[in-house]
Structure formats: structure tokens, C-alpha cells
Enzyme design. Structure first.
Site, PDB file in Angstrom:
ATOM      1  N   HIS A 161       0.840  -1.204   0.000  1.00 37.85           N
ATOM      2  CA  HIS A 161       0.000   0.000   0.000  1.00 37.85           C
ATOM      3  C   HIS A 161       0.876   1.256   0.000  1.00 37.85           C
ATOM      4  O   HIS A 161       0.592   2.225  -0.692  1.00 37.85           O
ATOM      5  CB  HIS A 161      -0.906   0.018   1.239  1.00 37.85           C
ATOM      6  N   LYS A 195     -17.466  -7.020   6.734  1.00 40.83           N
ATOM      7  CA  LYS A 195     -16.134  -7.606   6.612  1.00 40.83           C
ATOM      8  C   LYS A 195     -15.571  -7.846   8.002  1.00 40.83           C
ATOM      9  O   LYS A 195     -15.643  -6.967   8.860  1.00 40.83           O
ATOM     10  CB  LYS A 195     -15.213  -6.671   5.815  1.00 40.83           C
ATOM     11  N   ARG A 230      -1.943  -6.225  -8.599  1.00 39.46           N
ATOM     12  CA  ARG A 230      -0.833  -7.158  -8.377  1.00 39.46           C
ATOM     13  C   ARG A 230      -0.801  -8.186  -9.500  1.00 39.46           C
ATOM     14  O   ARG A 230      -0.047  -8.071 -10.433  1.00 39.46           O
ATOM     15  CB  ARG A 230      -0.987  -7.848  -7.016  1.00 39.46           C
ATOM     16  N   SER A 290      -2.616  -7.856   2.718  1.00 35.90           N
ATOM     17  CA  SER A 290      -2.902  -7.762   4.144  1.00 35.90           C
ATOM     18  C   SER A 290      -3.165  -9.156   4.715  1.00 35.90           C
ATOM     19  O   SER A 290      -2.740  -9.473   5.828  1.00 35.90           O
ATOM     20  CB  SER A 290      -4.121  -6.874   4.391  1.00 35.90           C
TER      21      SER A 290
HETATM   22  P1  ADP Z   1      -9.684  -3.892  -0.792  1.00 39.77           P
HETATM   23  O1  ADP Z   1     -10.330  -4.512   0.390  1.00 39.77           O
HETATM   24  O2  ADP Z   1     -10.423  -2.749  -1.382  1.00 39.77           O
HETATM   25  O3  ADP Z   1      -9.165  -4.843  -1.849  1.00 39.77           O
HETATM   26  P2  ADP Z   1      -7.002  -3.570   0.188  1.00 39.77           P
HETATM   27  O4  ADP Z   1      -6.732  -2.890   1.469  1.00 39.77           O
HETATM   28  O5  ADP Z   1      -6.777  -5.047   0.136  1.00 39.77           O
HETATM   29  O6  ADP Z   1      -8.455  -3.148  -0.160  1.00 39.77           O
HETATM   30  O7  ADP Z   1      -6.201  -2.869  -0.963  1.00 39.77           O
HETATM   31  C1  ADP Z   1      -6.418  -1.541  -1.349  1.00 39.77           C
HETATM   32  C2  ADP Z   1      -5.820  -1.317  -2.715  1.00 39.77           C
HETATM   33  O8  ADP Z   1      -4.418  -1.533  -2.656  1.00 39.77           O
HETATM   34  C3  ADP Z   1      -6.340  -2.257  -3.797  1.00 39.77           C
HETATM   35  O9  ADP Z   1      -6.376  -1.551  -5.010  1.00 39.77           O
HETATM   36  C4  ADP Z   1      -5.299  -3.333  -3.863  1.00 39.77           C
HETATM   37  O10 ADP Z   1      -5.259  -3.968  -5.126  1.00 39.77           O
HETATM   38  C5  ADP Z   1      -4.049  -2.501  -3.608  1.00 39.77           C
HETATM   39  N1  ADP Z   1      -2.960  -3.318  -3.076  1.00 39.77           N
HETATM   40  C6  ADP Z   1      -2.961  -4.102  -1.987  1.00 39.77           C
HETATM   41  N2  ADP Z   1      -1.759  -4.691  -1.800  1.00 39.77           N
HETATM   42  C7  ADP Z   1      -0.976  -4.287  -2.833  1.00 39.77           C
HETATM   43  C8  ADP Z   1       0.373  -4.549  -3.239  1.00 39.77           C
HETATM   44  N3  ADP Z   1       1.139  -5.398  -2.572  1.00 39.77           N
HETATM   45  N4  ADP Z   1       0.831  -3.935  -4.344  1.00 39.77           N
HETATM   46  C9  ADP Z   1       0.025  -3.108  -5.046  1.00 39.77           C
HETATM   47  N5  ADP Z   1      -1.239  -2.813  -4.729  1.00 39.77           N
HETATM   48  C10 ADP Z   1      -1.743  -3.387  -3.639  1.00 39.77           C
END
Ligand code: ADP
Length: 168
Positions: A17, A41, A90, A128
Site C-alpha cells: 500500500h 467484513k 498485483r 494484508s
Molecule cells: P480492498 O479490500 O479494497 O481490496 P485492500 O486494502 O486489500 O483493499 O487494498 C487496497 C488497494 O491496494 C487495492 O487496489 C489493492 O489492489 C491494492 N494493493 C494491496 N496490496 C498491494 C500490493 N502489494 N501492491 C500493489 N497494490 C496493492
């Protein structure tokens, strides 16, 4: 002023992030990290804690604001005057859901653009959920999350988990 919203669950905020946040900052005057409050969630951290952690991570960054939202993302973007939504991609597995989201948002708010940033190579495996799994079983998550997030994970998984130093 060009404002973008970077929405997500951020449960918790990882170096993946952070990578997306730092890179998108170069393209906009202001970035609003928007933590989704989703009662359906099952999150590890309360939204207030997730916000607090991101605020700490971004404390020294100019032009970053941390906020929370529920309801429609497009409504939040309108409220804060954002012209773009930032999302990270990703692997191919992210694509289908992101396409759906971006298409629906485009229909709801034609002027709002979704901008995708490809994950940097060193973060492409990072999520996460993976971080939580590793932390739960006492693995070293130090290279995967900002230090303060590591500390919070350590508190949550108290009995089983110690932060290990990286080998020199
Ligand atoms: P959501 O629950 O909306 O998927 P996340 O907190 O998992 O939210 O992720 C928020 C954003 O960050 C999403 O667009 C996700 O694809 C991106 N993201 C999460 N981890 C990574 C990573 N390792 N590299 C690039 N983008 C990421």
C-alpha cells in the site's frame, strides 16, 4: 488542485500500500487514503486503529490525508472533490474484481477516473491477508509492513509473535 482518493480496507496497511501511495503522490496535489468501513467484513483492526496506523506512516508525507468512508465510493469522491481513484494491481487475479469496480464507478460517476498502478516487483506477492497469516504464526513480517504496523500486529498476536531482526 488535483485530488485523488486511494480507497481500501487496509487491514492492515502494508508496504505494498505504501508503495502505491508514494508513487501516486507524484501525480497528484493531494492524496486521500480512504479507509472503508464495512461492517460485513471481518476485520482484524477497528477502522479507527487502521486510520491511526496510516496517519503515523504518512505523518511526514506532505499532501496526504487519511479519512474513512462507508457507502458509495463515488459519493465520497464527490464530497472531497476528487477527480481520480487510485487502485493497485498485483496479479491477473486482481483484474476481474477491479474491472468490475472501475466499470460500475464509471457508470455512476462518468467524470471520475480510476487509475491503476502496477505493483512494484518486490510487493507483488504482498497482501494484508498474507501479512496477518504470517504474523499469526510468529513469522517475521518486518520486511512487509511499516514498523508501527508491525508493532500493532505484535500486540494483537501477543503470545505467539515476536519481531525478529533481519539477518545482517
Ligand atoms: P480492498 O479490500 O479494497 O481490496 P485492500 O486494502 O486489500 O483493499 O487494498 C487496497 C488497494 O491496494 C487495492 O487496489 C489493492 O489492489 C491494492 N494493493 C494491496 N496490496 C498491494 C500490493 N502489494 N501492491 C500493489 N497494490 C496493492
Amino acid at each position: 488542485m488535483r485530488i485523488a482518493v486511494y480507497p481500501g480496507s487496509f487491514d492492515p496497511f502494508t508496504n505494498g500500500h505504501l508503495d502505491i501511495l508514494e508513487r501516486s503522490l507524484k501525480m497528484f496535489d493531494k492524496l486521500i487514503v480512504a479507509v472503508l468501513i464495512n461492517p460485513n467484513k471481518n476485520s482484524l483492526f477497528a477502522s479507527s486503529k487502521r486510520i491511526e496506523m496510516i496517519e503515523k506512516v504518512s505523518a511526514k508525507m506532505e499532501n496526504v490525508e487519511v479519512s474513512q468512508f462507508d457507502g458509495l465510493l463515488v459519493d465520497f469522491c464527490k464530497k472531497v472533490g476528487a477527480c481520480s481513484v487510485i487502485r493497485g494491481l498485483r496479479a491477473v487475479s486482481d483484474y476481474e474484481y477491479e474491472l468490475q469496480l472501475a466499470t460500475i464507478n464509471k457508470q455512476l460517476a462518468p467524470d471520475l477516473e480510476t487509475i491503476f498502478l502496477m505493483s512494484s516487483a518486490h510487493c507483488s506477492f504482498l497482501s494484508s491477508s498474507i501479512v496477518k497469516e504470517i504474523a499469526r504464526y510468529g513469522g517475521n513480517i518486518e520486511p512487509l509492513v511499516p514498523a508501527n504496523v508491525g508493532e500493532e500486529l505484535k500486540k494483537v498476536f501477543n503470545t505467539k509473535f515476536t519481531l525478529k531482526k533481519k539477518p545482517a
